[in-house]
Design an enzyme around this catalytic site. Structure first.
Site, mmCIF file in Angstrom:
data_model
loop_
_atom_site.group_PDB
_atom_site.id
_atom_site.type_symbol
_atom_site.label_atom_id
_atom_site.label_comp_id
_atom_site.label_asym_id
_atom_site.label_seq_id
_atom_site.Cartn_x
_atom_site.Cartn_y
_atom_site.Cartn_z
ATOM 1 N N ASP A 174 -0.884 2.987 -4.209
ATOM 2 C CA ASP A 174 -1.883 3.029 -3.155
ATOM 3 C C ASP A 174 -1.183 2.892 -1.802
ATOM 4 O OD1 ASP A 174 -4.589 2.908 -2.106
ATOM 5 O OD2 ASP A 174 -4.200 0.780 -1.738
ATOM 6 N N ASP B 82 -3.141 2.186 1.838
ATOM 7 C CA ASP B 82 -3.735 1.196 2.738
ATOM 8 C C ASP B 82 -3.658 -0.196 2.122
ATOM 9 O OD1 ASP B 82 -4.702 2.986 4.828
ATOM 10 O OD2 ASP B 82 -6.098 3.723 3.318
#
Length: 335
Positions: free
Chosen positions: A17, A19
């Site tokens: 991922d 963010d």
């Protein structure tokens, strides 16, 4: 069982991922770039942020110091467009709500994006709703009107919040929730926690999902997606969720591993074992007796052993609040 290898050496590839894990806004998360650049395993970057194109995301990663190619990025927009391209006729009109990444993904998949401001009088086969910092109330209203007219509703993701360098902002899930108030159907979610993003990424690597480690900072999306796709999951505590959140997680969102930051990938990670109701991680031991958590040892392995004991108690009927409070108290004591 002990394993002196770094945790990352148990896996053949990573799906990471962005963010809250690699960056927050324009700023890199401490240690993330150095760790990811040091890995021998291939890394695919998978983000629920649908507003940007894979090329834009990859360019941002290179600015931060990562040697990421454009095809190493999968977004929830590309996942949504890929699924619709299989199920709709080529050239079908699709209302594109969100940032440029939504329209670009639809175009690349052979569909025709329609901007909310240009939909009046045009029938669209579907609505793809993704995050965009410039999405307006009028855009959300146009999405609702199209859905009411029978368009298929696809949400790129339902993250309620979005970590930024200034704080936590409303995410696409908040915008999807606003549209849901005006329509009578639920959206089809293509981003995490649905499986497509992880399965698409694993397919691009030509590696079985069970040999892939999915890395994220959100239990309900990143870790939920890992469970749904059959990959191992790593919760990194540099973003949204912490130890107490992990303790309260149900089986569908529990991580296999928890680390304070990505440096944990390069460190040994003791396997868990249970003996006579006592949960062991390394030299640390935890158990629940009489509704109370008891922990022997300190450091991160004590917290990991506590997680194991709390999860066992949760599965045996302990309340979510008790799980959260017990871990919060332990973390507060350890801190």
């Amino acid at each position: 069982m002990t394993d002196a290898r770094p945790l990352v050496e148990r896996y053949d590839a990573l799906i990471c991922d962005l963010d809250g894990v690699v960056y927050k806004g324009a700023v890199a998360v401490p240690h993330a770039v150095d760790v990811l650049e040091s890995l021998r395993q291939p890394v695919v970057y998978a983000t629920n942020n649908a507003s940007r194109t894979p090329a834009d995301v990859a360019a941002h990663l290179r600015e931060l110091g990562l040697s990421a190619l454009d095809d190493a990025v999968v977004t929830s927009s590309t996942a949504a467009a890929g699924v619709l391209a299989v199920e709709l006729d080529p050239g079908a009109l699709v209302l594109a709500v969100g940032g440029p990444g939504v329209a670009d993904a639809l175009t690349a998949a052979g569909l025709v994006p329609v901007a909310p401001s240009a939909r009046a009088g045009r029938h669209v086969a579907a609505v793809v709703q993704g995050y965009g910092p410039d999405v307006t109330a009028a855009d959300l209203a146009e999405a609702a009107y199209a859905i009411q007219d029978g368009a298929r509703w696809v949400a790129t993701n339902v993250d309620r919040t979005l970590p930024t360098d200034r704080g936590v902002a409303p995410g696409n899930g908040s915008l999807v929730g606003a549209v849901r108030l005006a329509v009578d159907v639920e959206p089809e979610v293509m981003g995490k926690p649905a499986a497509p993003m992880y399965t698409i990424a694993a397919r691009s690597l030509e590696i079985s999902p069970d040999r892939v480690l999915a890395v994220g900072d959100r239990l309900e999306t990143d870790l939920g997606g890992a469970v749904a796709a059959g990959t191992a999951g790593l919760l990194v505590l540099t973003g949204v969720h912490g130890w107490a959140d992990a303790a309260a997680a149900g089986p569908s969102t529990r991580p296999d591993h928890v680390v304070e930051d990505l440096r944990g990938l390069l460190e040994p990670y003791p396997y868990g074992r249970v003996e006579d109701g006592r949960h062991h991680r390394g030299s640390a031991v935890a158990a629940v007796h009489g509704g109370e958590l008891h922990v022997e040892g300190d450091g991160v392995d004590a917290l990991r052993a506590a997680l194991d004991a709390i999860w066992a108690a949760r599965d045996a009927g302990a309340s979510e609040q008790w799980c959260r409070d017990s871990m919060a108290e332990l973390v507060g004591t350890a801190g």
